[in-house]
Design a protein around this motif. Structure first.
Motif, PDB file in Angstrom:
ATOM      1  N   THR A  20      17.297  51.889  12.243  1.00  0.00           N
ATOM      2  CA  THR A  20      17.826  51.566  13.572  1.00  0.00           C
ATOM      3  C   THR A  20      16.697  51.420  14.583  1.00  0.00           C
ATOM      4  OG1 THR A  20      19.918  52.714  13.132  1.00  0.00           O
ATOM      5  CG2 THR A  20      19.312  52.379  15.440  1.00  0.00           C
TER       6      THR A  20
ATOM      7  N   SER B 157      21.932  46.825  20.108  1.00  0.00           N
ATOM      8  CA  SER B 157      21.542  48.026  19.370  1.00  0.00           C
ATOM      9  C   SER B 157      21.173  49.154  20.326  1.00  0.00           C
ATOM     10  CB  SER B 157      20.358  47.711  18.449  1.00  0.00           C
ATOM     11  OG  SER B 157      19.958  48.855  17.733  1.00  0.00           O
TER      12      SER B 157
ATOM     13  N   LYS C 161      23.565  52.176  19.882  1.00  0.00           N
ATOM     14  CA  LYS C 161      22.918  53.244  19.126  1.00  0.00           C
ATOM     15  C   LYS C 161      22.141  54.234  19.987  1.00  0.00           C
ATOM     16  CE  LYS C 161      23.990  51.460  15.048  1.00  0.00           C
ATOM     17  NZ  LYS C 161      24.851  52.143  14.071  1.00  0.00           N
TER      18      LYS C 161
ATOM     19  N   THR D 123      25.993  62.017  13.292  1.00  0.00           N
ATOM     20  CA  THR D 123      25.422  60.814  13.903  1.00  0.00           C
ATOM     21  C   THR D 123      24.334  60.189  13.031  1.00  0.00           C
ATOM     22  OG1 THR D 123      23.951  62.258  15.182  1.00  0.00           O
ATOM     23  CG2 THR D 123      25.937  61.447  16.280  1.00  0.00           C
TER      24      THR D 123
ATOM     25  N   TRP E 173      26.772  57.336  11.852  1.00  0.00           N
ATOM     26  CA  TRP E 173      26.579  56.428  12.979  1.00  0.00           C
ATOM     27  C   TRP E 173      25.208  55.767  12.929  1.00  0.00           C
ATOM     28  CZ3 TRP E 173      28.138  58.240  18.600  1.00  0.00           C
ATOM     29  CH2 TRP E 173      28.349  57.108  19.397  1.00  0.00           C
ATOM     30  N   HIS E 174      24.268  56.386  12.197  1.00  0.00           N
ATOM     31  CA  HIS E 174      22.882  55.914  12.104  1.00  0.00           C
ATOM     32  C   HIS E 174      22.250  55.831  13.491  1.00  0.00           C
ATOM     33  CE1 HIS E 174      24.142  53.636   8.165  1.00  0.00           C
ATOM     34  NE2 HIS E 174      24.287  54.952   8.073  1.00  0.00           N
ATOM     35  N   ALA E 175      22.657  56.724  14.360  1.00  0.00           N
ATOM     36  CA  ALA E 175      22.212  56.694  15.753  1.00  0.00           C
ATOM     37  C   ALA E 175      21.124  57.732  15.991  1.00  0.00           C
ATOM     38  CB  ALA E 175      23.390  56.957  16.690  1.00  0.00           C
TER      39      ALA E 175
END
Length: 387
Positions: free
Chosen positions: A122, A185, A189, A323, A327-329
């Motif tokens: 990310t 993004s 994110k 996450t 969520w890949h945040a």
């Protein structure tokens, strides 16, 4: 416990009982602060000069190595800046001694850094810098902006977010260089999780503490405190693991971005040497310790007892894991644990939270993205002016 007694009051320590002189770590931090600023200044000058010379001489590999080194330095500052987040409550409640807590946090940060790369991917997609040396200059400026803000907030003892400092720095350098910024993004994110994660941390910690107070409402307070001191060892380790899982990946993402910019990687995966080096830098920085911030989180926001510390650490860990994996945040460990501490403390009464200090922390949160972005933009412009 009497029927009319506030159940939360029996679980809150008497602050005067914990008054103690500054630890060796705190004293060492005071002594090293001046050196840290000199090192920062020297580092900025070094990168500016090297970047300018690199642009003139086309020394792409040398500048790439420099960018990687600067990124690992950021990872190190992230470690000593954010180490306090994972262990502040465990130390302040005397569940762990500072030395043991730092060692445990360093180990768990190392392990957490090896558990995933989704957040790194990310980060590497936040901007699309130019290829070659120009792109490396953009990335280096972004990381320097983050390091600068980390040291400023560390000096004043404010638990701001290294994650958002890094993202703000990269975005600021990207804007200054007219690079493409992936705003969707950034919003999905970064901005949305930045708002949501503290709220979720506050609410979950509040509910967890309410449940603890109800379950142990008839238990002997001293026994409850003793048991939760033991439980805090696990919750602090869990939070440190989540910190490694989240924060080491952010530096991995920056290094991968630099490798892609120079054609040394495709961006589809994170090389093993990048994972190991980032894990090691974060772990070493963690062991260096963040005593100033530890004192802010452990004492100045709310007087934390073992049950509150456990509730805050456990719920913050859940938010970090969810996450990262779903969520890949790249959320902020700092924001999450600080809001969780406030949520757990609010179960006694809202006035138990020192909202003045909490306001200072929130202000640091709000300023992090733009401040790091501005510093990064200035560094980029200076390098190009010299070049």
């Amino acid at each position: 416990m009497s029927a009319g007694e506030d159940p939360g009051s029996t679980l809150v320590r008497d602050p005067s009982a914990d008054a103690d002189p500054p630890t060796l770590g705190e004293q060492a931090t005071r002594r090293v602060s001046g050196r840290a600023w000199l090192l920062l200044l020297a580092g900025i000058v070094l990168v500016m000069v090297a970047g300018a010379l690199g642009l003139r001489s086309d020394a792409q590999m040398a500048v790439l190595v420099l960018v990687i080194v600067v990124s690992l330095v950021f990872d190190y500052t992230n470690g000593f800046h954010d180490a306090a987040n994972a262990i502040a409550t465990a130390v302040s409640t005397r569940a762990l001694t500072p030395r043991v807590a730092l060692g445990m946090a360093a180990l768990m940060n190392m392990l957490g850094a090896l558990l995933g790369v989704q957040v790194a991917k990310t980060i590497s997609e936040v901007i699309t810098p130019p290829s070659g040396l120009h792109g490396l200059t953009v990335i280096a400026a972004g990381v320097l902006g983050a390091i600068t803000w980390n040291l400023i907030t560390w000096y004043f003892g404010l638990p701001s977010s290294s994650s958002h400092a890094l993202i703000g720095g990269v975005v600021g350098a990207g804007l200054a260089s007219s690079s493409f910024v992936n705003w969707s993004s950034v919003v999905d994110k970064v901005v949305v999780p930045m708002v949501v994660s503290p709220v979720v941390g506050f609410v979950l910690a509040y509910l967890a503490m309410v449940a603890i107070l109800w379950i142990f409402r008839r238990a002997q307070p001293s026994r409850v405190v003793r048991r939760f001191r033991i439980a805090q060892t696990l919750s602090a380790a869990s939070l440190a693991l989540g910190h490694g899982l989240q924060d080491a990946q952010k530096t991995m993402g920056v290094i991968v971005l630099a490798l892609v910019t120079t054609g040394h990687a495709t961006g589809n995966s994170v090389p093993l040497w990048v994972i190991v080096s980032c894990a090691g830098a974060l772990s070493l920085g963690t062991y260096a310790g963040g005593w100033r911030i530890m004192r802010t989180l452990g004492r100045k926001v709310i007087e934390v007892d073992p049950p509150k510390g456990f509730a805050a650490e456990a719920t913050a860990s859940i938010v970090l894991y969810v996450t990262a994996y779903f969520w890949h945040a790249p959320i902020s460990t700092t924001h999450t644990i600080t809001s969780a501490i406030m949520g757990a403390g609010a179960t006694k009464r809202l006035s138990a939270v020192r909202w003045g200090m909490a306001g200072n922390i929130v202000m640091a949160w709000v300023l992090t993205l733009p401040a790091a972005a501005i510093v990064a933009a200035v560094v980029y412009w200076v390098v190009h002016f010299w070049a």
